[in-house]
Structure formats: C-alpha cells, structure tokens
Motif scaffolding. Structure first.
Motif, short mmCIF file in Angstrom:
data_model
loop_
_atom_site.label_atom_id
_atom_site.label_comp_id
_atom_site.label_asym_id
_atom_site.label_seq_id
_atom_site.Cartn_x
_atom_site.Cartn_y
_atom_site.Cartn_z
N ILE A 147 0.83 -1.19 0.00
CA ILE A 147 0.00 0.00 0.00
C ILE A 147 0.87 1.25 0.00
CG2 ILE A 147 -1.75 1.29 1.29
CD1 ILE A 147 -2.68 -1.43 2.37
N ILE A 148 0.70 2.07 -1.01
CA ILE A 148 1.48 3.30 -1.09
C ILE A 148 0.75 4.44 -0.41
CG2 ILE A 148 2.45 5.03 -2.64
CD1 ILE A 148 2.99 2.69 -4.59
N ASN A 149 -0.49 4.65 -0.77
CA ASN A 149 -1.31 5.60 -0.02
C ASN A 149 -2.75 5.12 -0.04
OD1 ASN A 149 -2.63 6.45 -2.32
ND2 ASN A 149 -1.30 8.23 -2.62
N LYS A 150 -3.65 5.99 0.38
CA LYS A 150 -5.00 5.49 0.59
C LYS A 150 -5.68 5.03 -0.70
CE LYS A 150 -7.41 9.98 0.83
NZ LYS A 150 -7.66 10.17 -0.57
N ASN A 151 -5.21 5.47 -1.83
CA ASN A 151 -5.82 5.08 -3.09
C ASN A 151 -4.94 4.23 -4.00
OD1 ASN A 151 -7.05 8.28 -2.78
ND2 ASN A 151 -8.41 6.50 -2.84
N ILE A 152 -3.67 4.12 -3.69
CA ILE A 152 -2.76 3.46 -4.63
C ILE A 152 -1.96 2.36 -3.95
CG2 ILE A 152 -0.83 3.81 -6.25
CD1 ILE A 152 -1.70 6.76 -6.40
N GLY A 153 -1.80 1.25 -4.68
CA GLY A 153 -0.94 0.18 -4.20
C GLY A 153 -0.26 -0.49 -5.38
N ILE A 154 0.79 -1.24 -5.08
CA ILE A 154 1.43 -2.04 -6.13
C ILE A 154 1.08 -3.48 -5.85
CG2 ILE A 154 3.62 -2.83 -7.07
CD1 ILE A 154 4.73 -0.07 -6.43
N ARG A 155 0.57 -4.18 -6.87
CA ARG A 155 0.05 -5.51 -6.63
C ARG A 155 0.70 -6.49 -7.58
NH1 ARG A 155 -4.75 -8.10 -8.65
NH2 ARG A 155 -5.58 -9.64 -7.20
N THR A 156 1.05 -7.63 -7.05
CA THR A 156 1.53 -8.70 -7.91
C THR A 156 0.69 -9.92 -7.60
OG1 THR A 156 3.39 -10.16 -8.35
CG2 THR A 156 3.34 -9.14 -6.19
N HIS A 157 0.33 -10.67 -8.65
CA HIS A 157 -0.51 -11.83 -8.39
C HIS A 157 -0.28 -12.93 -9.42
CE1 HIS A 157 -2.88 -9.88 -11.49
NE2 HIS A 157 -3.59 -10.99 -11.62
N TYR A 158 -0.68 -14.12 -9.04
CA TYR A 158 -0.66 -15.22 -9.99
C TYR A 158 -2.07 -15.76 -10.11
CZ TYR A 158 0.43 -19.33 -12.60
OH TYR A 158 0.44 -20.28 -13.58
N ASP A 159 -2.52 -15.88 -11.33
CA ASP A 159 -3.89 -16.27 -11.59
C ASP A 159 -3.85 -17.51 -12.49
OD1 ASP A 159 -6.42 -16.29 -13.17
OD2 ASP A 159 -6.87 -14.56 -11.89
N SER A 160 -4.68 -18.50 -12.21
CA SER A 160 -4.63 -19.73 -13.01
C SER A 160 -5.06 -19.48 -14.45
CB SER A 160 -5.50 -20.81 -12.37
OG SER A 160 -6.81 -20.32 -12.25
N ASP A 161 -5.93 -18.51 -14.69
CA ASP A 161 -6.36 -18.21 -16.05
C ASP A 161 -5.34 -17.35 -16.79
OD1 ASP A 161 -8.58 -19.59 -15.63
OD2 ASP A 161 -9.96 -17.88 -15.55
N MET A 162 -4.87 -16.34 -16.09
CA MET A 162 -4.11 -15.31 -16.78
C MET A 162 -2.63 -15.34 -16.47
SD MET A 162 -6.68 -12.17 -16.46
CE MET A 162 -8.42 -12.40 -16.40
N GLY A 163 -2.21 -16.16 -15.54
CA GLY A 163 -0.80 -16.25 -15.24
C GLY A 163 -0.32 -15.16 -14.31
N PHE A 164 0.96 -14.91 -14.40
CA PHE A 164 1.61 -13.99 -13.49
C PHE A 164 1.44 -12.55 -13.94
CE2 PHE A 164 5.40 -11.73 -12.05
CZ PHE A 164 5.29 -11.93 -10.69
N GLY A 165 1.22 -11.66 -13.02
CA GLY A 165 1.07 -10.26 -13.39
C GLY A 165 1.52 -9.31 -12.30
N VAL A 166 1.94 -8.14 -12.74
CA VAL A 166 2.31 -7.08 -11.81
C VAL A 166 1.53 -5.84 -12.24
CG1 VAL A 166 4.18 -5.68 -10.86
CG2 VAL A 166 4.63 -8.00 -11.63
N GLY A 167 1.07 -5.06 -11.30
CA GLY A 167 0.33 -3.90 -11.73
C GLY A 167 0.11 -2.88 -10.64
N LEU A 168 -0.56 -1.84 -11.05
CA LEU A 168 -0.88 -0.75 -10.16
C LEU A 168 -2.33 -0.92 -9.71
CD1 LEU A 168 0.77 1.72 -9.28
CD2 LEU A 168 -0.45 3.02 -11.04
N ALA A 169 -2.53 -1.03 -8.42
CA ALA A 169 -3.88 -1.21 -7.92
C ALA A 169 -4.41 0.12 -7.41
CB ALA A 169 -3.87 -2.24 -6.78
N LEU A 170 -5.50 0.55 -8.02
CA LEU A 170 -6.11 1.80 -7.58
C LEU A 170 -7.42 1.48 -6.90
CD1 LEU A 170 -5.63 4.03 -10.76
CD2 LEU A 170 -4.12 3.75 -8.79
N ASN A 171 -7.72 2.19 -5.85
CA ASN A 171 -9.03 1.98 -5.26
C ASN A 171 -9.67 3.29 -4.89
OD1 ASN A 171 -6.90 1.71 -3.02
ND2 ASN A 171 -8.78 2.12 -1.91
N TYR A 172 -10.98 3.28 -4.94
CA TYR A 172 -11.73 4.48 -4.56
C TYR A 172 -12.66 4.10 -3.43
CZ TYR A 172 -15.16 8.17 -4.46
OH TYR A 172 -15.99 9.15 -4.03
#
Lengths: 292, 756
Positions: B731-756
């Motif tokens: 978690i970087i701040n209240k709206n932004i995070g950096i997320r990495t995940h592995y998904d059986s459908d889509m494989g490995f991914g890294v991304g920017l997680a935004l939330n409102y």
C-alpha cells in the motif's frame, strides 16, 4: 568517447545538485541555551531536535549553547525546543516534564536553574521544597498546605513515600532519583530540633537509613532496589513510631516477598499498592498497623 | 367618526397590554446573527474546504444568562442546507435543530430564526446536525450563566475567571471520504497511526498467537478510535497561550475555570494539566460536588467544567488534550512565562488490547464480560494498553517464582486501583442537589443493547438501525428508566436531546444529571428521566460516523404538532433514509496480464457488487460477476445473494472446462444466473457457494487483505472450477498500491492497484 564523458559530467553535476537540494531549505540559524551536562545529554538533545531535511541541532556541552538550523517555512524554534524539552532538557522557553527529567541517567541530572522552586533552594532554604520540585502532583499542594513550621522529619517521610510510589510503578529511574533526594533530606535534618524521643531513634537508625537510601539511589536495578527498600522500611518504621504524624500512616505487610519471608512497608493510604511487586501483584498484602 | 375612534382606543389598549406583558417578564432578548459560509483553511499543511461561521472556526461562543430569551438568526450562505442543534439545552421541540425531525433543513441561501427561552445554566455547545458538517468547523461553545442571585451560586467556583474551551479535530480528508473508507474497512487510518497490528508486528512483539486467535475469532485489528486526524484544535488553535482572563493578568495562586466541550466528531480526549490536579466542578452543564483528579477522559460531545490552579509565577502550565489513540494532542498554556510541559501519554500497547479482546469475544460474535459487572467507566479494559498504568510492554516478570495470577485479580481493569494516577469515572460524580424524580409518576422500563459490526462499520441498537424502526411512543409525564448494555467492540457516547437524565451511579438522591453517557464495551448502565416536554427527541450515539450509520432512536413524547413539519410521516422517512445512505467503493488492478477489479454499492444491509477479470486477449478471456445480496444477522457473516455471470473465453478445439464435480462447460460465451450465499469463516475467510441456472455448482474460498506487515497485504482465492489466485499488495497511499498476483487463467502479473 567524448560524449560519454560529457554525459557523465552532466550526471555528476545533476547528482551533486540534487545533493545540495536535499539539505535544509529556507535555512534560518539561531543560537539558544539548553541546559544539560554531558556527552550523553548532547546525544539526546540533538536526536530530539533533529528532523530530517527540516531541522538540525548542535549542542555544545561546555557553553550549553545550541545552534539550531531549520527550514523556517516548515517549523520554528518553539517546535524544536519543545521536542528537546520533552526529552528532558530545559531551555528559556520550555521546562521539561518532571517525570521525564527524573528518568534521565545520573550523569545527565543537570541543575534546573529555571524551575521556580529551585530558586528557593539556591537561597539556602530548607529541604522541604525539594520533593515538590520534582513531583508535579505535589506542586499544587505546596502553596496551600506547606507552612514554615514543618516537623523536621516530614521531608524524610515524604521522600520515603516517593521512593515507595516509584517502586509501585516499577520505575527504577524515578526510585533512584527519589532515593537521592531522600539522602539529601536525611542529611538536612537538624538533630537539635528533634524531640528527645525522635532524637534517640534517629541516632540509632540514621546510619542505616543513609546507607540504604544511597544504595537505592546508586542502582538502576529494580530488584536490588526492592531488596534494600525492605531494609529501609524497617528503619523508617522505627522512626514512624516515635515521630508525630499529621495523618495516619499505615504499616503494611506482603507475605510473599523474598521467597515467603515477607516484607513490610509504610504508606499514607490504607489501600494496598505493593512496592515489592508493582503491577505484577499490586494488591498483595494487608495492613498490620495504623500509626497515628 | 365613530369607527376610527374605536380603532384608536383598541390600538392604545393593545399597545398597553403588550408593554405590560413585556415588563412583566422583564425578558432580555439576546440576539446573535450567524453567517454560515464555505471557506478554505490550512490547519495541516494543505488548503482544504471548511465551514466558517461569522468568518471563524470554531463558531462564535454564544453567551446567555438564565432568564434571557435566545434569538439566533442563521444566514445560510452555503451551497447546501444546514441546521443548528443546541446540545444539552432544554427548549421547545421545534427549536431543537434536527433536520427532518424537528424542522426542515435550512436551505442554501435562506435565513432561519431559532428563538427559545433560556431556562437553565451551565456549559453546553452547539453544532450542525446536517450530514458531516460538524467535522469541518460547525461547532461552538454555548454558555448559560447563573443569575447572580441564584440560590445554587457557589462562591469560589461560579465567580472564578472563566474560559470557554472547545476541543475538535481536523483532517485533511473529506469527511464523506472518511465515512466511505470506514465502511469499506480501508485501513489507511491504521497505517497513518502506526496501528495496523499486522502479523509481522505481532511476531516482533511476541504476539503471533494473539493475532492468530484474533483472526480466528473473525476480528479485524481494532483500535480505540477509527479515524486518523492531522491536527487537534483547542478553540481552533493547536497551541494557545492564556495569559490573561477578562483583562486580568494571571499570577501564582490564581484559579481558572475551564468550560470544556468536546466538539470532536469522533475523538475522545484525555485532559491533563502540568500544574497539578484538576478539580471537576460540573459535567454536561450540571454542577457536581468538586472532585480532584489527575486526569479525565472527555467523551465525544460531553462537557466538563474544571478548575486548575497556577502554582508559580513566571511559569505557564500546559493543559494538554490528547486523543484517546494518543497520536495527536493540542496544548493550552495557562499562566505567564516559561512553559512547563507535561509528558505525552505513551503509545498504546495494541497487542495487549487485542489479547484482552480475544478473551472477551466469544466464537458467536457476542461479548462475554466473564462475570465482571461492568458499568460507569470504573473498569477500563483499555488499561491493559496503557503503559503508564500497567507498565511498559518490554518489562518482563521479574519474580517468576510466584504463581499468583493477575488474571484473577478483581481489580485488574480498575485504573485507580492499579496505578498512582487518579482517573475520573462516573461513580465519582455527585450532584450537590437532590435530583430525584417525582415519586407518583408512572415508570416505564426500556432496555437497549448497543450492537455493531466493526468489519462493515454498521452500528445499531438491538441490531436495528434507525431506518428499520418506528419512533418509540412515550406518554408525557412518564419516567423512562433505560438500561443500556454495550455488546459492541467500541465505546459509544449516547446522547439524549431535550432532557438531562439521572445516571444511577450509587449516589442515591444526589445522582448526577447528564445528557451524554459514555458506555464502554460490555458495560451496563441505567439512566432515568421525566419525559415532561412533548416532541420528537433524538437519542443517539454522538460519534458522527456511528450516528450517520443509523445508531439512533427517536422518543416521541405525546403527539406533538410541529408547525415546521406538517407531514411528520414523510419527514421521518427522510430522516431514516439519511441515516442509511449507500456508500460506493471500487478498485481495479491495472496489471501486465489483465485488469482485476470490483465495485460495490452498499448500505447497512444490502450489497450490490460486481467483480471483473478482463484479460488482454480472447484466450485469457473476460469475466464479470454481479451479486445482489443481503447481510443477515448482527454479525453479518452470512450473505445470501442472487447473481448474474457473463464471460467470454476463446477455447481451443475440443477444449472444455471441467470442474471438481465433473460438470462441463463447453461454450465460449456463458451467461448464467445464480443463487448462492457467502459466509465468513474463522480467519476471515469468505466461503462462497452458488448454483447456476444450468445446474453448475461452484464453491470458493477467498481471503483478502491479510495484514502481513504494516503496508503489505496478501490474499488468495481457490474454487471448484480449479481456478486459483494468490496476490500480494504493497500500500502506497489510501488510493494506490502495487500488486503482484498469480492467476490460473491469466498467469503472473504485476500492476498498479487503484481503489476508490
């Protein structure tokens, strides 16, 4: 080749520029006096005052002068001095909280010239203000209840109770500080002003009393302090029995201390607050005797 | 000729009568004009919107003397409606200032007059009762002085130099946003307060088992307060010097009476004084026998009149208000000269608190007081977290040979028995006067249990929010005796409009009068009052975000005809709706392998949510699931729902998906309705079961936001379609995070997680 070196140069310049930017902006420099003693004080004062990219403090232990350099858009002298006072060090603007001061290590127990009660001490007044000096909750009482004609031993008792209270809180620092005050109080007693009965007992216990109080004052190990406190309490009990008390004093007993050998203590209140265990077993013990 | 003469006589008569009646009552009308206006403030290094009245925050102090008539004219220059409630003041119901209960909202651009006789004295305050306006500046002191010839005038107290003090908090966040974040269990506040209570922190402090038990019992990390504030204010300032009162310079030996109101939206404050003891002389505007303490906690919306003494000349003594979570404070220096500070309160021992909560929480989500009859703030379970009373957390047992156990000590939560510090509690309050109610009045007993759900931030009474209950009818002249038990994990300052109630605290005839009662978790308290003023009176938790969540009731004393609200039914519906507003949240992870996200609209009971996984090509596929569900029960662990799934995925020849039960899905595009439920298992794992209209069954287990360290969150999902996913988010701040995940459908991914 040439271009590479040029690029390198640019990078170096940029980096150094960044470096200089990382220092305090809008810098303002001031010199103020901060009370303290030694190298250890210096470390504490500077650590409390410093704030990354906002403020730096440099304190000189000989002159007691501190150089404050700070970003005057982001902070001010008061904020810096307040942080330092909260770490235990007085300045012209702020007085440190008494409990924080009391917890400073022995070498850092600088003379608090700015505390108003200290002035009366300098003037060679009696010791009774000593404890009030360091105990804020007593301050309010000082003006109202304390009078000039206090029995000689009162300060001794008051300081004993302060040591006891500190042990109840399992606070070795304060215990030691209060015990040091107790030593002073014992030394300040003018024997000629004691009643005959008091005088006799005083002669008997004074040596032990002083030795034990000094022992508590010199150690920061609460277990050792408690051992000595058991002995100290015995001396004090003798004294209590012959001395006139304004309010009843309770003689309490903890049966468990020292592997079941037990130990006693004196308190101004009937409620059991065990100085031998503190919060671990606060209410262990019972009243043996009420001395009036 | 005759007629005009008649008129003159009549006029004269009328004038005469009017004059007469005026002099008969000898009433002094005290008028205040309040101009409510949007403003920008900078309390914590950022320019933010606030509401100022007559150009100031807090609102001006309104001062009256008992017997006056108050005339307060509100000029609403906002772009929204507003209202003003006179907290703790006895008045006709229509002047009470609760929009849609006692009046219509004061519309933008209009002027509204409150007018009522002042029939009491004491320290009170006033604030907006519209939305969250109270959080951004609409609070002020409301002081009613005793008449000089009052029989209750106390020499040495009522004639002291007096200063009104109103405490409040400031946040740079928009309060609507705070409200939303609370409901969405966003733990940004906890990060700011350093109170995440993550696994890493637990292990470091030797409390791994405590944390595990806590999650096993389905609890999120809990704190003594939920909102992080940037600044604490006393009369609108962070630091104030009080050198003179009424033009007189303060000197040694002077006593000063501080009329303290807590105008904070959700913060309790510890009050302490560097110059010695604090003498409490009144509470909630009612005199009490003076009582000396070292410190007291002032609940949200309570008022205390306290007297402090200046011990020495040349020193200004710090009066410090510290939030209950101890992250922030504000100072008020009383006296002239060098500033004597008081030491700040040490940091809370959160894991000790967690351990205590674990002991109290039963597996079914109810609280167990373990046989301790708790009431009136005498036993403060939080003392386990206070280092100044129960010692530092790093102090180990120094006498291990004893097997006597603190756990059986009846005083282990009693702050005054444990420490040297004397803390005020409600049993120490005693009225100087006889406060008994008429013996012949009929008594009606009522019981309320305060209930709540920390995870979804739903707060209620008897597990019902305002929108689920009718007004409680009360006959005028009845005595209501109300027993309140707090079965929730947070303390609640319960406030009654229009009346003072007696707190049954063992003082018999001299039971103290109050209008706010703080009730800690597991406490049971009894209050009583004579319902002798007709009208609709609000009874609610004064923590703003609890009140907005519906922790309210209305006592309808007789059938009051309010001229401002001709259609009472419709008005009440509006009030109910406003206390259960839907809140929205959304998040999306823009990752290298696709977009993962969801959006939800929820209120106290209902949840409409949609979840998506959108790949960047047909092979990965696109998937959207939408659920409409209703949370059941007090704990809200169960949510049955109906759903609709749509997905498209290009599958190769002869390729098809088979689930654990052997059911096959061969189509590229799938549209399916479903019925199912979600249930929160121990360890906060969500179990979801659904069956689709084509008979396909899907079960899944999911856990989000496992607090691994202060800012690191983990999560996983696995289901019977043989799909699985695991993720880590920083978690970087209240709206932004950096997320990495592995998904059986889509494989490995890294991304920017935004939330409102």
């Amino acid at each position: 080749m040439k271009s590479i070196s040029k690029i390198l140069m640019v990078i170096t310049v940029l980096l150094s520029a960044v470096n200089s930017f990382a220092q305090i902006k809008n810098a303002k420099t001031e010199t103020v006096k901060i009370y303290g003693n030694c190298e250890m004080c210096k470390t504490t004062i500077e650590k409390a005052g410093n704030l990354k990219n906002v403020a730096t403090v440099e304190w000189n232990k000989d002159t007691k002068m501190a150089t404050l350099k700070y970003d005057d858009k982001k902070t001010n002298q008061d904020e810096i001095l307040k942080r330092i006072a909260l770490a235990g060090y007085d300045s012209e603007k702020f007085l440190a909280p008494d409990d924080v001061y009391a917890k400073l290590s022995d070498c850092c127990q600088y003379k608090r010239e700015l505390k108003p009660v200290a002035k009366t001490k300098d003037a060679g007044m009696d010791m009774k203000n000593e404890h009030a000096n360091h105990n804020q909750s007593d301050m309010a009482q000082k003006n109202t209840t304390e009078t000039q004609n206090v029995p000689q031993l009162k300060t001794v008792f008051e300081n004993y109770f302060s040591v006891k209270d500190a042990l109840v809180k399992t606070d070795a620092g304060i215990s030691s500080a209060k015990a040091a005050e107790l030593v002073k109080a014992i030394k300040a007693v003018e024997m000629t002003k004691l009643s005959t009965k008091e005088h006799n007992v005083w002669m008997e216990v004074m040596k032990d009393l002083t030795a034990n109080a000094e022992k508590i004052a010199t150690t920061k190990d609460v277990a050792k302090q408690r051992e000595t406190f058991a002995l100290l309490s015995k001396n004090m009990y003798e004294l209590t029995k012959v001395s006139k008390q304004e309010a009843p004093v309770y003689y309490l007993h903890c049966p468990m201390y020292n592997n079941g050998k037990g130990a006693n203590w004196l308190s101004k209140e009937e409620v059991v607050k065990n100085p031998y265990y503190g919060s671990k077993m606060l209410t262990c013990g019972s009243v043996q005797e009420t001395i009036k | 000729m005759n007629i005009p003469r008649n008129i003159t006589i009549r006029l004269l008569q009328a004038v005469f009568i009017l004059l007469c009646s005026q002099s008969l009552f000898a009433q002094k009308v005290v008028r205040y004009d309040l101009y409510v206006k949007d403003t920008l403030v900078n309390y914590a290094d950022k320019e933010k919107r606030a509401i100022a009245v007559n150009g100031q925050i807090p609102m001006p102090t309104l001062t009256f003397t008992e017997g006056d008539t108050a005339e307060i004219v509100v000029h609403n220059q906002l772009k929204e409606s507003t209202s003003l409630h006179w907290h703790g003041v006895f008045l006709p119901n229509k002047e009470d200032g609760v929009p849609w209960l006692t009046q219509k909202p004061i519309k933008a651009g209009t002027t509204y007059t409150y007018r009522f006789p002042i029939i009491q004295h004491g320290t009170h305050w006033y604030h907006s009762h519209s939305g969250l306006q109270e959080q951004i500046g609409m609070y002020g002191s409301f002081i009613m002085k005793k008449k000089d010839d009052d029989k209750t005038f106390r020499k040495g107290i009522d004639d002291l130099p007096t200063v009104p003090i109103i405490l409040s908090e400031w946040t740079n966040l928009n309060p609507d946003n705070i409200n939303r974040m609370l409901h969405n269990a966003n733990d940004w506040s906890a990060i700011k307060k350093n109170a995440t209570q993550s696994y890493a922190e637990a292990i470091r402090e030797g409390h791994f088992k405590t944390k595990l038990t806590n999650e096993w019992k389905r609890m999120l990390a809990m704190d003594v307060s939920d909102v992080y504030y940037d600044k604490i204010l006393i009369n609108g300032n962070h630091t104030t010097d009080l050198k003179t009162v009424d033009g007189k310079t303060l000197k040694a030996g002077d006593k000063v009476r501080l009329r303290v109101s807590n105008g904070g939206a959700s913060s309790y404050f510890w009050l302490r004084y560097a110059g010695g003891k604090i003498t409490v002389v009144a509470n909630d505007g009612n005199d009490v026998e003076p009582v000396e303490v070292d410190r007291l906690i002032i609940a949200v919306s309570e008022t205390y009149d306290i007297v402090v003494i200046i011990p020495d000349d040349g020193v200004a003594y710090e009066f410090l208000a510290t939030t209950e979570d101890r992250t922030q404070s504000a100072s008020y220096f009383v006296g002239n000269g060098i500033k004597q500070l008081i030491s700040p309160l040490p940091k809370l021992k959160y894991f000790e608190g967690m351990k205590m909560m674990n002991d109290m929480m039963k597996m079914d989500g109810n609280l167990d007081d373990m046989g301790m009859k708790m009431s009136l703030n005498q036993m403060d379970m939080n003392v386990v977290m206070y280092p100044e009373i129960t010692g530092d957390s790093n102090q180990k047992e120094d006498h291990s040979q004893h097997n006597m156990n603190m756990d059986n000590d009846p005083n282990r939560y009693n702050a005054n028995a444990l420490g040297e510090i004397k803390t005020l509690n409600y049993t120490m309050l005693q009225s100087p006067y006889n406060t008994t109610l008429p013996k012949d009045a009929p008594v009606r007993e009522l019981k309320f249990t305060l209930t709540g759900n920390m995870n979804r931030y739903v707060w209620s009474m008897d597990n019902k929010i305002l929108s689920e209950v009718d007004k409680i009818p009360v006959k005028k002249g009845e005595i209501l005796r109300i027993t309140i038990h707090n079965n929730s994990m947070m303390r609640h300052p319960m406030h009654l409009h229009g009346f003072d109630f007696r707190v049954i605290n063992g003082k018999g005839e001299n039971s103290p009068l109050k209008n706010v009662l703080d009730i800690m978790p597991m406490e049971t308290d009894t209050i009583e009052f004579l319902a002798n003023e007709e009208g609709d009176w609000f009874f609610h938790c004064h923590i703003l975000y609890h009140m907005m969540g519906g922790m309210n009731r209305v006592f309808a004393v007789d059938d009051y005809q309010n001229p401002y609200l001709p259609n009472k039914k419709q008005a009440y519906n509006k009030l109910q709706r406003e206390s259960n507003m839907p809140h929205f949240m959304a998040q999306n992870d823009f990752a290298t392998n696709g977009n993962d996200g969801d959006a939800m609209v929820q209120n106290a009971r209902w949840s409409l949510g949609t979840e998506w996984r959108l790949g960047y090509n047909d092979m990965h596929g696109y998937e959207v699931e939408t659920h409409l569900g209703r949370y059941i029960g007090k704990t809200q662990w169960l949510m049955p729902f109906i759903g609709f799934d749509w997905r498209y995925r290009k599958m190769g020849m002869d390729e098809h998906e088979t689930n654990l039960f052997g059911q096959k899905n061969e189509k590229d595009t799938r549209r399916a309705f479903s019925l199912g439920f979600m249930y929160t298992l121990p360890m906060l794992v969500n179990f979801q079961a659904e069956v689709y209209h084509d008979g396909i069954v899907r079960l899944s287990l999911m856990r989000e936001d496992i607090p691994i360290s202060k800012r690191l969150r983990g999560g996983f999902m696995v289901n019977t379609d043989m799909e699985y996913m695991a993720d880590l988010k920083y978690i970087i701040n209240k709206n932004i995070g950096i997320r990495t995940h592995y998904d059986s459908d889509m494989g490995f991914g890294v991304g920017l997680a935004l939330n409102y």
